[in-house]
Design a protein around this motif. Structure first.
Motif: not given
Ligand SMILES: Cc1cc2nc3c(=O)[nH]c(=O)nc-3n(C[C@H](O)[C@H](O)[C@H](O)COP(=O)(O)OP(=O)(O)OC[C@H]3O[C@@H](n4cnc5c(N)ncnc54)[C@H](O)[C@@H]3O)c2cc1C
Length: 317
Positions: A111, A130, A204, A227, A242, A258, A260, A265, A278-280, A284, A296, A298
């Motif tokens: 990579d 990550d 997430g 995500s 995505v 929500g 990160y 991503h 939109v994020n708490i 991020a 706030g 999502a």
């Molecule tokens: C080789 C490899 C390839 C990958 N390919 C991809 C890929 O193609 N796409 C991808 O997306 N990821 C990919 N990942 C994973 C990536 O590294 C992250 O783990 C992933 O994107 C995290 O997803 P997320 O931001 O949705 O979740 P999280 O990291 O869990 O983030 C959640 C976010 O939501 C916020 N939040 C929490 N509660 C609320 C609420 N009630 N309202 C608003 N906001 C809130 C938090 O503050 C945080 O910012 C890959 C990883 C590897 C190692």
């Protein structure tokens, strides 16, 4: 003169040839004789880029056999002694690279997104933890530098200048092919997030509440995406993921709910005009790329905005 080999992904030969930029950064212009290994297919698009292209005709039923492909490349390496082997970090390349590394008994840096070469040592950069850290890996004393490199990270801008020598191989295999192809076909898909003008995307921070996104997507005539966190949790299908291991999208508006904003991503966002996140957590990473940041919850945002849109539409009737 040093010799460098690039494996051409059978789905994207032309794009794989862009990895010549990796060779250029390591050895400089004209500093290495360049080779390509191709398995079947048309070579028109890559003629004139490499010194030599080795075209292997795969026996029937073996097109998906990465062990066999790795064996052929090893045979080529035994003859040519490459000092560098670069493999695209695609689905196919990611399957092939570790098999080949074991056969060659060498290390593999996966990579890679950045490369520099200086005084015989090669430095490779790749995302770690990550995407939160970038790891720098230096090759000090291995005979072969072997890596898988991301296609989106390298662009080869040199003009086509070389006469390419094409060498055809039609290797035989003994016995029955180890993989039996029963049927081949393209998966039917009615909607593709890559065609969307507006994407409402969840991460997430929404998890099991993901279906609520349709409440906002519908009045905006948008498609929903997600995500990888939701794909890995079995909440959404991979077809709407995505990112680096999902799809690259270019909507006019990307509403990130929500999410990160990990490097993997963000890599899937190409020429997006506006991002609303939109994020708490206002810190991020996705927030720093956004035109508008809403700090706030999502789901609360979806409910309030969709109700407002509905009311506005009713007023217009
Ligand atoms: C080789 C490899 C390839 C990958 N390919 C991809 C890929 O193609 N796409 C991808 O997306 N990821 C990919 N990942 C994973 C990536 O590294 C992250 O783990 C992933 O994107 C995290 O997803 P997320 O931001 O949705 O979740 P999280 O990291 O869990 O983030 C959640 C976010 O939501 C916020 N939040 C929490 N509660 C609320 C609420 N009630 N309202 C608003 N906001 C809130 C938090 O503050 C945080 O910012 C890959 C990883 C590897 C190692």
């Amino acid at each position: 003169m040093r010799k460098a080999l690039i494996y051409l992904d059978s789905q994207d030969r032309k794009q794989s040839a862009q990895l010549l930029e990796v060779i250029r950064r390591i050895y400089g212009d004209g500093g290495a004789k360049t080779y390509a290994a191709a398995f079947g297919g048309n070579l028109e698009a890559i003629k004139g880029f490499f010194d030599e292209v080795h075209q292997f005709q795969m026996p029937d039923g073996c097109a998906y056999d990465m062990r066999l492909k790795a064996s052929y490349i090893k045979q080529l390496h035994d003859k040519e002694s490459f000092s560098c082997i670069v493999i695209p970090a695609t689905f196919e390349g990611r399957m092939m690279a570790p098999i080949l590394a074991v056969k060659l008994q060498t290390g593999l840096v996966a990579d890679v997104t950045e490369v520099t070469g200086e005084d015989g040592s090669v430095r490779m950069v790749r995302p770690a933890f990550d995407g939160k850290l970038m790891a720098v890996i230096e090759n000090e004393d291995s005979d072969i530098v072997m890596m898988s490199a991301r296609l989106s990270a390298f662009q080869y801008k040199q003009a086509r200048i070389r006469d390419t020598k094409i060498v055809y191989h039609t290797p035989d295999i003994e016995g029955e092919p180890p993989i039996k192809v029963i049927a081949e076909g393209r998966k039917q898909s009615t909607e593709d997030i890559r065609d969307a003008e507006i994407l409402v995307s969840g991460g997430g921070g929404v998890m099991e509440r993901f279906p609520s996104l349709h409440q906002l997507a519908e009045p905006l005539h948008a498609m929903v995406a997600s995500s990888r966190r939701l794909v890995d949790s079995g909440i959404t299908p991979r077809s709407i993921q995505v990112g680096q291991s999902g799809k690259t999208v270019s909507p006019r508006l990307y509403i990130a709910l929500g999410i990160y904003g990990s490097l993997q991503h963000i890599e899937g966002l190409d020429h997006v005009e506006d991002i609303i996140s939109v994020n708490i957590n206002r810190n991020a990473p996705i927030c720093s790329l956004s035109s508008i940041v809403v700090e706030g919850d999502a789901i609360e945002f979806i409910e309030k905005l969709s109700t407002k849109i509905k009311k506005e539409k009713e007023k217009q009737l």
